[in-house]
Design an enzyme around this catalytic site. Structure first.
Site, mmCIF file in Angstrom:
data_model
loop_
_atom_site.group_PDB
_atom_site.id
_atom_site.type_symbol
_atom_site.label_atom_id
_atom_site.label_comp_id
_atom_site.label_asym_id
_atom_site.label_seq_id
_atom_site.Cartn_x
_atom_site.Cartn_y
_atom_site.Cartn_z
ATOM 1 N N ARG A 203 -14.647 12.835 7.998
ATOM 2 C CA ARG A 203 -13.242 13.529 8.541
ATOM 3 C C ARG A 203 -13.111 14.666 7.395
ATOM 4 N NH1 ARG A 203 -9.771 8.821 7.985
ATOM 5 N NH2 ARG A 203 -8.028 10.195 8.561
ATOM 6 N N ASP B 236 -15.430 2.745 7.436
ATOM 7 C CA ASP B 236 -14.244 3.828 6.845
ATOM 8 C C ASP B 236 -14.540 4.807 5.991
ATOM 9 O OD1 ASP B 236 -11.419 4.806 6.787
ATOM 10 O OD2 ASP B 236 -11.550 4.016 4.671
ATOM 11 N N HIS C 262 0.903 -1.140 0.071
ATOM 12 C CA HIS C 262 0.015 -0.151 0.043
ATOM 13 C C HIS C 262 0.780 1.339 -0.038
ATOM 14 C CE1 HIS C 262 -3.493 2.586 0.637
ATOM 15 N NE2 HIS C 262 -2.563 3.287 1.720
ATOM 16 N N SER D 68 -7.755 3.983 9.207
ATOM 17 C CA SER D 68 -8.560 4.039 7.961
ATOM 18 C C SER D 68 -7.714 3.017 6.789
ATOM 19 C CB SER D 68 -8.448 5.101 7.636
ATOM 20 O OG SER D 68 -8.863 5.290 6.433
ATOM 21 N N LYS E 289 -8.587 -1.401 5.676
ATOM 22 C CA LYS E 289 -9.115 -1.849 4.311
ATOM 23 C C LYS E 289 -7.871 -2.806 4.137
ATOM 24 C CE LYS E 289 -8.912 2.534 3.260
ATOM 25 N NZ LYS E 289 -9.242 3.818 3.175
#
Ligand code: URA
Length: 440
Positions: A168, A161, A82, A183, A187
């Site tokens: 947010r 999320d 990621h 967050s 995922k």
């Protein structure tokens, strides 16, 4: 349990229990807690922070709020990667094939870009015909047979999320380390891999502008991953300068292919080797040094390029464009942006480079913007380079000449110049794993 009491507790610096966080997330997703109460909670978290235990509880509650992907039908070590988002970041297109060629399995769900950052899905869709919404069975078969598949995130991955992120975004609570860490990791954990390598970007084009803040975010994410039984390593990398030279969807696929042919820009190649080596290392195959050798071999032998071609064909894309990137549709107009003075490039604002590319049609200003896959920028000069007035800094590509004026101004604004030679900081700045932090 009452949300009012939980807000009150957090506001006063108390730590919420696992049960309290579980209750709060479930009730919010079910519509039993209104946005105004959740907004108050987010602001209390923003100011009071969260303990590692609270952050882990929040992550797991969000990960379990929707589908948790079961990858057990895929044999072998499944490893994910990621990136916290950057400009010109096409690493997934290079690293996925390398890691698959080294024998690991990459079952990857990717997202779209918004604003100045690009998304892997948009880049993949620049490949004619390629499907990113394939069935779970096809996804499993492709990963088992090819070693790699990249698809769109299912609509129901960590819905808590999605709801909290939207809240947010409008309550000025995005830039909170426990909220960002939970967050991202919710995922990743819901996506089901055995190991995760996180590329935490730092600098002008990134969420975290300083190395220390990036390390703090990385530590939180590593703690969460390991707590959940998933091997997690974070690499802190520079995003003061766009990665590679090409920004824009087809242009980035072309650069990824050049890199898989061993002819990519040095910064992109080095970063891909470093991230891929850590991904293979996680599988327990060999030492980190040996994994780096395996990775170099899969890159320079052409095995990794073959994997990308196999994946594109398996996902019904036209693999002839990978063999011959000249076949990608070209933007009808191009425009050279020239250096306004002699000197050295002292700094680039990567975010502004991303915005310039977006203005040309390569990115989304809003969720519904239509992308022009051929649009974007090819940078010719980056931080540290010496230039003379009139040298080409970058070439803009677009479907209309009218788009050049704003994009040129934005790109020129991204460059700063100096009379003195410039020392570049290394691309890989630190590594964070279960054993601690190593700064380079
Ligand atoms: N990316 C995410 O997925 N979540 C954040 O909070 C920030 C970046």
């Amino acid at each position: 349990m009452r949300m009012y009491d939980l807000i009150h507790k957090k506001k006063n610096g108390g730590a919420l229990t696992n049960e309290e966080i579980g209750f709060m997330i479930k009730a919010y997703v079910d519509g039993d807690i209104p946005d105004y109460q959740m907004s108050a909670m987010l602001m209390a978290i923003y100011f009071q922070g969260m303990t590692p235990e609270e952050t882990a509880s929040l992550t797991l509650a969000m990960a379990r709020s929707g589908d948790v992907i079961d990858l057990s039908a895929i044999e072998g070590f499944k490893v994910d990667k990621h990136s916290t988002g950057g400009v010109g970041d096409k690493t997934t297109l290079v690293i996925g094939p390398i890691v698959a060629a080294c024998g690991c399995k990459v079952a990857k769900m990717s997202g779209r870009g918004l604003g100045h950052t690009g998304g892997t899905l948009d880049k993949l869709e620049a490949i004619p015909g390629l499907k990113i919404d394939i069935s779970k069975d096809d996804f499993t078969d492709i990963v088992n047979n090819v070693g790699l598949s990249v698809v769109g995130q299912t609509g129901n991955l960590a819905p808590a999320d999605k709801m909290l992120y939207a809240l947010r975004d409008v309550t000025a609570t995005v830039d909170s380390i426990p909220l960002i860490a939970s967050s991202i990791m919710s995922k990743k954990l819901a996506a089901g891999s055995n190991g995760i390598v996180l590329d935490v970007k730092t600098g002008s084009g990134a969420f975290m502008k300083t190395v220390d803040k990036s390390i703090e975010l990385a530590r939180r994410m590593v703690e969460i991953g390991e707590h959940a039984g998933v091997r997690t390593i974070a690499i802190i990398t520079d995003m003061d300068i766009p990665l590679g030279n090409n920004i824009g969807n087809s242009l980035e696929v072309i650069e990824a292919v050049e890199t898989l042919k061993g002819q990519g820009p040095k910064d992109l190649t080095d970063l891909c080797i470093s991230l891929a080596a850590n991904m293979v290392y996680m599988s327990g195959k060999a030492s980190l040094k040996e994994c780096e050798e395996l990775v170099r071999d899969s890159l320079y032998s052409g095995k990794a390029l073959d994997k990308l071609i196999e994946m594109v064909s398996a996902q019904r894309g036209d693999s002839s464009v990978i063999l011959d990137p000249d076949k990608f549709e070209k933007a009808p107009y191009s425009h050279e942006v020239k250096a306004p003075r002699d000197g050295y490039i002292s700094h680039m604002d990567a975010e502004k480079c991303g915005i310039a590319s977006m203005l040309l049609g390569a990115g989304r200003e809003t969720k519904d913007s239509i992308l022009d896959y051929a649009a974007g920028i090819v940078l010719k000069k980056k931080t540290g380079h010496k230039v003379s007035k009139g040298d080409v800094l970058g070439v803009l590509h677009a479907s209309s000449k009218d788009l050049f004026e704003r994009a040129e101004k934005t790109l020129l604004d991204a460059y700063s110049f100096t009379d003195d030679e410039v020392n570049l900081r290394p691309l890989v700045l630190a590594k964070v794993d279960i054993d601690g932090v190593v700064k380079y």
